[in-house]
Design a protein around this motif. Structure first.
Motif, PDB file in Angstrom:
ATOM      1  N   GLN A 123       0.848  -1.190   0.000  1.00 57.69           N
ATOM      2  CA  GLN A 123       0.000   0.000   0.000  1.00 57.69           C
ATOM      3  C   GLN A 123       0.881   1.236   0.000  1.00 57.69           C
ATOM      4  O   GLN A 123       2.101   1.128   0.193  1.00 57.69           O
TER       5      GLN A 123
ATOM      6  N   SER B  65       4.095   1.662   2.207  1.00 59.76           N
ATOM      7  CA  SER B  65       4.792   0.392   2.467  1.00 59.76           C
ATOM      8  C   SER B  65       6.262   0.491   2.107  1.00 59.76           C
ATOM      9  O   SER B  65       6.639   1.106   1.109  1.00 59.76           O
TER      10      SER B  65
ATOM     11  N   GLN C 193      -5.118   4.413  -6.515  1.00 59.53           N
ATOM     12  CA  GLN C 193      -5.641   3.676  -5.376  1.00 59.53           C
ATOM     13  C   GLN C 193      -4.601   3.679  -4.272  1.00 59.53           C
ATOM     14  O   GLN C 193      -3.458   4.067  -4.487  1.00 59.53           O
ATOM     15  N   THR C 194      -4.994   3.213  -3.095  1.00 57.32           N
ATOM     16  CA  THR C 194      -4.094   3.271  -1.944  1.00 57.32           C
ATOM     17  C   THR C 194      -3.427   1.939  -1.638  1.00 57.32           C
ATOM     18  O   THR C 194      -2.486   1.894  -0.844  1.00 57.32           O
ATOM     19  N   ALA C 195      -3.908   0.837  -2.242  1.00 53.73           N
ATOM     20  CA  ALA C 195      -3.342  -0.480  -1.956  1.00 53.73           C
ATOM     21  C   ALA C 195      -3.418  -1.355  -3.204  1.00 53.73           C
ATOM     22  O   ALA C 195      -4.216  -1.099  -4.112  1.00 53.73           O
TER      23      ALA C 195
ATOM     24  N   ASP D  42      -3.172  -5.652  -4.374  1.00 56.69           N
ATOM     25  CA  ASP D  42      -3.027  -7.068  -4.017  1.00 56.69           C
ATOM     26  C   ASP D  42      -3.031  -7.978  -5.243  1.00 56.69           C
ATOM     27  O   ASP D  42      -3.006  -9.196  -5.123  1.00 56.69           O
TER      28      ASP D  42
END
Length: 125
Positions: free
Chosen positions: A20, A23, A99-101, A103
């Protein structure tokens, strides 16, 4: 210094770890495939991406291991077009969505398929 890095969807899904904004990451980078990125993102955006994050392949002198902090993430969704004379598709006309993250599991967006991320790293060198 800040670097824009391409992260393939399949690399994240196979071997990547979620991250994110903020990180700390330790990534292996290889030179970006500018021709491919230009088809996906256009010449102007592709020109800002120097590196691709890599989990596979043989060691080479082109590989660079970095410790960095994630400062920005944009998911990329693109239309898929058939490759001429082949039974395969490639992405075109990509759209970036901040976006903030990340996956690796972003859903497709209408007729655009999720193909990866453009990630900005603050790199200490």
């Amino acid at each position: 210094m800040r670097w824009n890095v391409w992260v393939d969807d399949w690399q994240m899904q196979c071997c990547g770890e979620p991250f994110q904004v903020g990180s700390a990451v330790s990534w292996t980078l290889i030179p970006a495939d500018r021709d491919w990125l230009t088809r996906v993102l256009g010449e102007q955006t592709a020109a800002t991406i120097e590196w691709s994050e890599e989990h596979h392949g043989d060691p080479s002198p082109d590989r660079l291991r970095v410790q960095a902090q994630v400062t920005r993430i944009a998911a990329v969704h693109a239309r898929m077009e058939p490759l001429p004379g082949e039974n395969a598709y490639h992405p075109v006309d990509g759209v970036l969505s901040p976006q903030t993250a990340a996956d690796g599991q972003d859903p497709d967006a209408g007729d655009r398929k999720f193909v990866g991320y453009v990630v900005t790293l603050a790199v200490d060198r």
